[in-house]
Design a protein around this motif. Structure first.
Motif, PDB file in Angstrom:
ATOM      1  N   ALA A   1       0.140  -2.353  -5.178  1.00  0.00           N
ATOM      2  CA  ALA A   1       0.308  -3.533  -6.016  1.00  0.00           C
ATOM      3  C   ALA A   1       0.613  -4.666  -5.055  1.00  0.00           C
ATOM      4  O   ALA A   1       1.604  -4.605  -4.327  1.00  0.00           O
ATOM      5  N   GLU A   2      -0.278  -5.636  -5.030  1.00  0.00           N
ATOM      6  CA  GLU A   2      -0.122  -6.713  -4.058  1.00  0.00           C
ATOM      7  C   GLU A   2      -0.067  -8.061  -4.751  1.00  0.00           C
ATOM      8  O   GLU A   2      -0.767  -8.300  -5.732  1.00  0.00           O
ATOM      9  N   ALA A   3       0.784  -8.919  -4.214  1.00  0.00           N
ATOM     10  CA  ALA A   3       0.827 -10.297  -4.691  1.00  0.00           C
ATOM     11  C   ALA A   3       0.557 -11.198  -3.502  1.00  0.00           C
ATOM     12  O   ALA A   3       1.080 -10.973  -2.407  1.00  0.00           O
ATOM     13  N   GLU A   4      -0.314 -12.163  -3.706  1.00  0.00           N
ATOM     14  CA  GLU A   4      -0.565 -13.171  -2.669  1.00  0.00           C
ATOM     15  C   GLU A   4      -0.085 -14.497  -3.239  1.00  0.00           C
ATOM     16  O   GLU A   4      -0.611 -14.969  -4.249  1.00  0.00           O
ATOM     17  N   ILE A   5       0.913 -15.066  -2.598  1.00  0.00           N
ATOM     18  CA  ILE A   5       1.448 -16.321  -3.100  1.00  0.00           C
ATOM     19  C   ILE A   5       1.075 -17.419  -2.109  1.00  0.00           C
ATOM     20  O   ILE A   5       1.357 -17.310  -0.911  1.00  0.00           O
TER      21      ILE A   5
ATOM     22  N   GLY B   1       3.461  -0.105  -1.905  1.00  0.00           N
ATOM     23  CA  GLY B   1       2.818   1.201  -1.945  1.00  0.00           C
ATOM     24  C   GLY B   1       3.351   1.960  -3.142  1.00  0.00           C
ATOM     25  O   GLY B   1       4.451   2.492  -3.114  1.00  0.00           O
ATOM     26  N   ILE B   2       2.556   1.986  -4.212  1.00  0.00           N
ATOM     27  CA  ILE B   2       3.039   2.550  -5.480  1.00  0.00           C
ATOM     28  C   ILE B   2       3.367   4.038  -5.339  1.00  0.00           C
ATOM     29  O   ILE B   2       4.385   4.514  -5.837  1.00  0.00           O
ATOM     30  N   ASP B   3       2.509   4.764  -4.628  1.00  0.00           N
ATOM     31  CA  ASP B   3       2.719   6.210  -4.533  1.00  0.00           C
ATOM     32  C   ASP B   3       3.984   6.547  -3.764  1.00  0.00           C
ATOM     33  O   ASP B   3       4.692   7.495  -4.065  1.00  0.00           O
ATOM     34  N   ARG B   4       4.257   5.764  -2.745  1.00  0.00           N
ATOM     35  CA  ARG B   4       5.467   5.996  -1.954  1.00  0.00           C
ATOM     36  C   ARG B   4       6.711   5.702  -2.774  1.00  0.00           C
ATOM     37  O   ARG B   4       7.697   6.435  -2.719  1.00  0.00           O
TER      38      ARG B   4
END
Length: 532
Positions: A189-193, A404-407
RNA sequence: GCGGGUGUGGUGUAGUCUGGUAUCACUUAAGCUUGCCAAGCUUACAACUCGGGUUCAAAUCCCGGCGCCCGCACCA
C-alpha cells in the motif's frame, strides 16, 4: 518450536496462510491467503484506506502490474535492480562484478565463473510478434508517477495532494527464506504525496507535534516528540515527520505492539537510488529481529524528473506568485515564410530550436544532427516586450510512505499470539483488534436443542444482515467452541441458553477476559458494532 | 547461488541405523451426550516430499530435483 513455527502451523491449520502450490512441492516466496487470511488482509487494507483515503483525503488509483520497459528504465529500476554477479570456482563466494576492478576472485586470485546478471524484476513481453518489453512492477509507485499530469489536474492544480495505490508488486528474490516476510509476489500500500519543495511543512503537524515516537538514527535510539525530532534535524521536514506519526497511528490501531515498533533512519549508503531521506517503520519479530515493514522516503523530484526527461511530457506543477512579476524579455520569432523554402524538411526542427534560444548574438548557428547551420538574419525577428509572469513551473517533491502489507500482516499475528495453559493443555489465543479480526463474533446455542438452535440461527442472520461477520457453531462442548474462536482471534462469542427462552437475553463473552455479560437480543448488533 | 542439516495423515510424532506398506496422540467429520470455557463414548476421513536407481521387496540404502532450517553470499 519458536513462535514463528507455532504461528505458521496455526496459520495453515486455521486458514490464514498456506504455502502456494504445495501439491507440486511448493515454491519459496509464495503464499496463499486462506479464507481467514483473506478476510483479515482485507480488514487491514481497509483500515489503511480509512487512514489515507478518508482521513487524509487522498486519491486512490489502480494501475497495471505489468509495466512497460521504458517506465522502469527511466525510473532507474532496470539499471539499479540488476547486479552482474560472478562466482569463484575455488572458494565459492559470489561477488558483484561492479565492486571489483577485474572479474577475479579477490581472495583466490582466479577468474570468476558463472557470470550472470541478477535482476530482481520479473521480465515479460506484451503482445505476440511485434512485442514490447515489460516487467512485473517492483513497486506500485511508478503507475502513480506516470499519470501525475492527469492527477495534478484532477486535484485542480493544488499542492500538496496525495495519491495512493494498493496492489501487488513482484521481486524475484535471490533467496526468499523468511516465509511471508520476503515474498516474490507481495501486497503493498503506497502513498505518493506531492509537495512544493519550498514548503515541506504540514498542515496537520501542529496538532500532533507533542506526540512521541521512537527513533533510531543508527547512532542512538530515543523517544522524542515530533517537534523535537524536527527541530533537532533528526527528521528533516515536518511533512516527513507527520507521515512517520501517521504510520505509527495506523500500525498501533491495526494491533502492532507498541514495544515492538521503532523507526530507523537509513544510513546514506543504504538509501535506495531514488531516496533522499528514508525512515523504516520496523516491527520486531522473535525469530527475525527488526523487520522493515514500512518505508517512508523523501524521493525528492527524482521520479517526476526522470519521467519528464525520458517521455518528454512535463510532469510539473506551477507556483503562483502573490504579486505577478513584470519582466522585459527578448524573444526570437522565426519567420516561416523565409525559413520554410530555405531549409525545407529541416525547417520545423530549426523553428523549435530557434524559439528556445536566447537572443544574444547577432549571428545564429544551429546544430542539427552534428551539422552547423547558419541561419540568415532575415529568417527571424528579435522582439523585446514586457510580459506579466504570474507563475513559475517546478517539479514537485514526493514523500512516499510505502507499506508492506504481508509483513505487517505477519507481525500483527505474531504480536497478537499468546500461548497459555488450560487444564494441562496448551491454549492459544490471537488477541487481534476487533477491526482486524476476520470473524467478529461466534454464535452458539449452548446445547443442541432445536429451541436454542433456531434462536441462534436467527441472531446469526441478523448480525450478518448488519454487516458483522459471524461464525455459527453448534458442534462440541461450549469450551471447545470458545477455544476455536480464541485461536482465530474472534473477539466476541454469543451464547444462547435456556434463560434466553424466558427473557430474550444472551451472554456475550469477551475473548481477552473471558468475562460474560448478559444483554438483550435487541441490543446485540449495537453492542458489537460499537466495539469494532 | 554455494555448503551443511532435514522432509511420515490437517498438526505433532513412532518406525529409518539392522529393507518386508506404517505407531500413537491431537484435530476434523457424523452420531450419542453436553446447562458456559478444548469433558466422555461410538464410528469415520486422512500420510511415507517428488523422480530415478539397487533389490524378490524401499518410508528405510544410493543418486538427483523441490521445500524447509542454519551459515555464507544476495537483497533493504
Amino acid at each position: 518450536m519458536d513462535i514463528y513455527d507455532k504461528l505458521m502451523t496455526l496459520a495453515k491449520r486455521r486458514g490464514f496462510l498456506y504455502p502456494s502450490f504445495e501439491i507440486y512441492g511448493g515454491v519459496a516466496g509464495f503464499y496463499d491467503y486462506g479464507p481467514l487470511g483473506s478476510q483479515m488482509k482485507n480488514n487491514l487494507e481497509n483500515l489503511w484506506r480509512k487512514y489515507y483515503i478518508l482521513n487524509e483525503n487522498f486519491l486512490e488509483i489502480s494501475t497495471p502490474t505489468i509495466t512497460l520497459y521504458e517506465v522502469l528504465k527511466a525510473s532507474g529500476h532496470v539499471d539499479e535492480f540488476t547486479d552482474l554477479t560472478g562466482e569463484c570456482p575455488k572458494c565459492h563466494n559470489s561477488y558483484k562484478i561492479e565492486d571489483l576492478e577485474k572479474p577475479v576472485c579477490p581472495k583466490c586470485k582466479i577468474p570468476l565463473e558463472n557470470i550472470h546478471p541478477v535482476n530482481l524484476m520479473f521480465p515479460t513481453k506484451i503482445g505476440v510478434g511485434n512485442t514490447r518489453d515489460a516487467f512485473l512492477r517492483p513497486e506500485t509507485a511508478q503507475g502513480i508517477f506516470t499519470s501525475f499530469h492527469l492527477l495534478y489536474r484532477y486535484a485542480r492544480e493544488h499542492l500538496p495532494f496525495g495519491v495512493v495505490q494498493l496492489g501487488r508488486g513482484y521481486r524475484n528474490e535471490v533467496s526468499p527464506r523468511q516465509g511471508p516476510l520476503r515474498m516474490r509476489e507481495f501486497s503493498m500500500a503506497e502513498a505518493e504525496i506531492f509537495f512544493d519543495p519550498n514548503n515541506k511543512t504540514h498542515i496537520g503537524f501542529n496538532e500532533i507535534k507533542h506526540e512521541t515516537i521512537r527513533l533510531n538514527d543508527n547512532i542512538e535510539e530515543q523517544v522524542l516528540t515530533l517537534e523535537e525530532a524536527v527541530n533537532n534535524k533528526i527528521i528533516h521536514s515536518e511533512a516527513l515527520a507527520y507521515y512517520l506519526y501517521l504510520t505509527q497511528s495506523f500500525l498501533l490501531d491495526a494491533g502492532v505492539d507498541r514495544e515492538k515498533l521503532r523507526f530507523r533512519k537509513h544510513a546514506s549508503d543504504e538509501l535506495a537510488h531514488y531516496a533522499q531521506e528514508c525512515w523504516d517503520a520496523e516491527l520486531y519479530s522473535e525469530r527475525f529481529g527488526w523487520i522493515e515493514c514500512v518505508g517512508i522516503a523523501d524521493r525528492s523530484a527524482y521520479d517526476l524528473e526522470a519521467h519528464t526527461n525520458a517521455s518528454g511530457v512535463e510532469l510539473i506543477a506551477s507556483r503562483r506568485y502573490e504579486t505577478p512579476k513584470k519582466v522585459r524579455i527578448k524573444r526570437i520569432i522565426p519567420n516561416m515564410k523565409k525559413l520554410g523554402p530555405l531549409f525545407k524538411e529541416k525547417a520545423g526542427r530549426i523553428k523549435t530550436i530557434l524559439e528556445e534560444l536566447k537572443p544574444e548574438d547577432d549571428e545564429i548557428n544551429v546544430n542539427l544532427d552534428g551539422e552547423e547551420i547558419h541561419i540568415p538574419r532575415d529568417c527571424y525577428e528579435i522582439i523585446e516586450k514586457e510580459e506579466t509572469i504570474t507563475q513559475e513551473k517546478f517539479i514537485p517533491h514526493v514523500i512516499e510512505p510505502s507499506y508492506g502489507i504481508d509483513r505487517i500482516f505477519y507481525c500483527i499475528l505474531e504480536h497478537s499470539f499468546y500461548e497459555t495453559e488450560k487444564n494441562n493443555e496448551i491454549y492459544r489465543i490471537l488477541k487481534l483488534k476487533p477491526i482486524i479480526a476476520p470473524i467478529k463474533t461466534g454464535v452458539f446455542p449452548l446445547v443442541n436443542d432445536e429451541k436454542l438452535v433456531s434462536i441462534a440461527k436467527k441472531i446469526d442472520k441478523t448480525l450478518r444482515d448488519n454487516g458483522i461477520q459471524t461464525y455459527y457453531d453448534n458442534s462440541g462442548s461450549i469450551g471447545r467452541r470458545y477455544a476455536r474462536m480464541d485461536e482465530i482471534g474472534t473477539p466476541f462469542c454469543i451464547t444462547i441458553d435456556y434463560d434466553t427462552l424466558n427473557d430474550n437475553s444472551v451472554t456475550i463473552r469477551d475473548r481477552d477476559t473471558t468475562k460474560q455479560e448478559r444483554i438483550p437480543i435487541d441490543n446485540i448488533v449495537e453492542y458489537i458494532s460499537s466495539r469494532l
